[in-house]
Design a protein around this motif. Structure first.
Motif: not given
Length: 330
Positions: A114, A118, A138-143, A145, A166, A201
């Motif tokens: 995380l 993040k 611009k972040g990354v959403e983990l759900a 992945s 998660l 990922d």
């Protein structure tokens, strides 16, 4: 028989110390990360019958210098700092505290994932430096992945449980794990490291360090991972070619890495990782929690007394069972 247990490190959990004292034994401690020669000197001077292995290498010379040594018990599960063959030749079992620190290490693996994905550390540093970096961020959403588990032992299983909460998809490779382990956790099983890397990922390493796994994550294998992927390592630093990892992060092929272990510990003060903000590092403390230390310490000490008292020990706790059999000591 001597009543001394040598601990290769400065401390042992109070509950484990109490267990030692209950059996009428005492502990003697080496400094942190003592050289092998220092550990050997302690063994000679104390005539210790057992070692709780925490920090520093227990090589063939150390083992040869300890005529009274009956058992080596690892404070954890990674035994790459112990010469298993040399111990087996002398009939000395090497035990592991299997699963005792799994929850703590798994929590740390998820924390590294995380923090890295993040971008917590660079964002925190920027804010403290007076920057407000929301515009353009611009972040990354983990759900959704895919978390790829290299190894499916106790720590990997606990990591997988948290990751599922998660919303991550789980894929794993472990030629030694039963199919039940995969099915119970809902992990898609693949039949090769190559197949695992192609889906990763985030790659999370949970395998031992040995001749077959040393630098298994190298320039060639990293190239098989998707562009913009991540690596998390709470296992052993030697699993990774550190130069190749750094180059992959700097080139952008890897978006980052979260590391709790290093090829050499402690790493050099001028290690190139320290200049790369996309690599998040901690000093091999994933399993160093109050709760895990108590469980691991007690399990390590309990194993020592099982051996000294001639009691049965579960075969999966032996790190060198096959070598003991081969040497005619089982």
């Amino acid at each position: 028989m001597s009543k001394t247990i040598l601990v290769t490190g400065p401390d042992l959990a109070p509950a484990a110390q109490e267990l030692v004292q209950t059996h009428g034994f005492e502990t003697v401690h080496t400094p942190a990360y003592a050289a092998s020669e220092v550990i050997a000197d302690f063994l000679v001077k104390t005539d210790a019958v057992a070692v709780v292995s925490r920090m520093g290498r227990i090589d063939a010379n150390v083992i040869a210098s300890a005529p009274s040594l009956k058992v080596i018990s690892k404070h954890g599960v990674g035994v790459d700092n112990i010469d298993l063959a040399a111990a087996a030749q002398k009939g000395i079992p090497v035990l592991k505290a299997t699963g005792a620190n799994a929850i703590s290490v798994a929590e740390h693996a998820i924390t590294l994932m995380l923090t890295t994905v993040k971008r917590i550390l660079p964002l925190d540093s920027g804010l403290r430096a007076g920057k407000w970096e929301k515009p353009g961020f611009k972040g990354v959403e983990l759900a959704g992945s895919t978390l790829a588990l290299m190894g499916l032992g106790a720590i990997a299983q606990e990591t997988g449980k948290i990751a599922k909460g998660l919303g991550l998809k789980l894929v794993g490779y472990d030629p030694f794990a039963s199919q039940d382990c995969f099915d119970e956790l809902g992990v898609e099983r693949v039949d090769s490291l190559t197949a695992l890397l192609a889906q990763a990922d985030i790659l999370s390493l949970h395998c031992p360090l040995n001749d077959q796994t040393r630098q298994m994550i190298n320039e060639e294998s990293i190239r098989l991972m998707p562009e913009g992927s991540y690596i998390v390592n709470t296992a052993r630093g030697g699993l990774i070619d550190e130069d190749a990892l750094l180059a992959a992060v700097q080139s952008g092929h890897l978006a980052g890495a979260g590391l709790d272990t290093f090829a050499t510990e402690p790493p050099a003060a001028d290690h190139p990782f320290w200049q790369e903000p996309r690599i998040v590092s901690t000093p091999h403390i994933g399993g160093v929690t109050h709760q895990a230390n108590a469980r691991v310490g007690c399990e390590a000490v309990r194993g020592i007394f099982q051996i000294l008292d001639g009691e049965a020990v579960a075969k999966d706790r032996y790190a060198n069972w096959a070598l003991l059999v081969e040497a005619g000591h089982r």
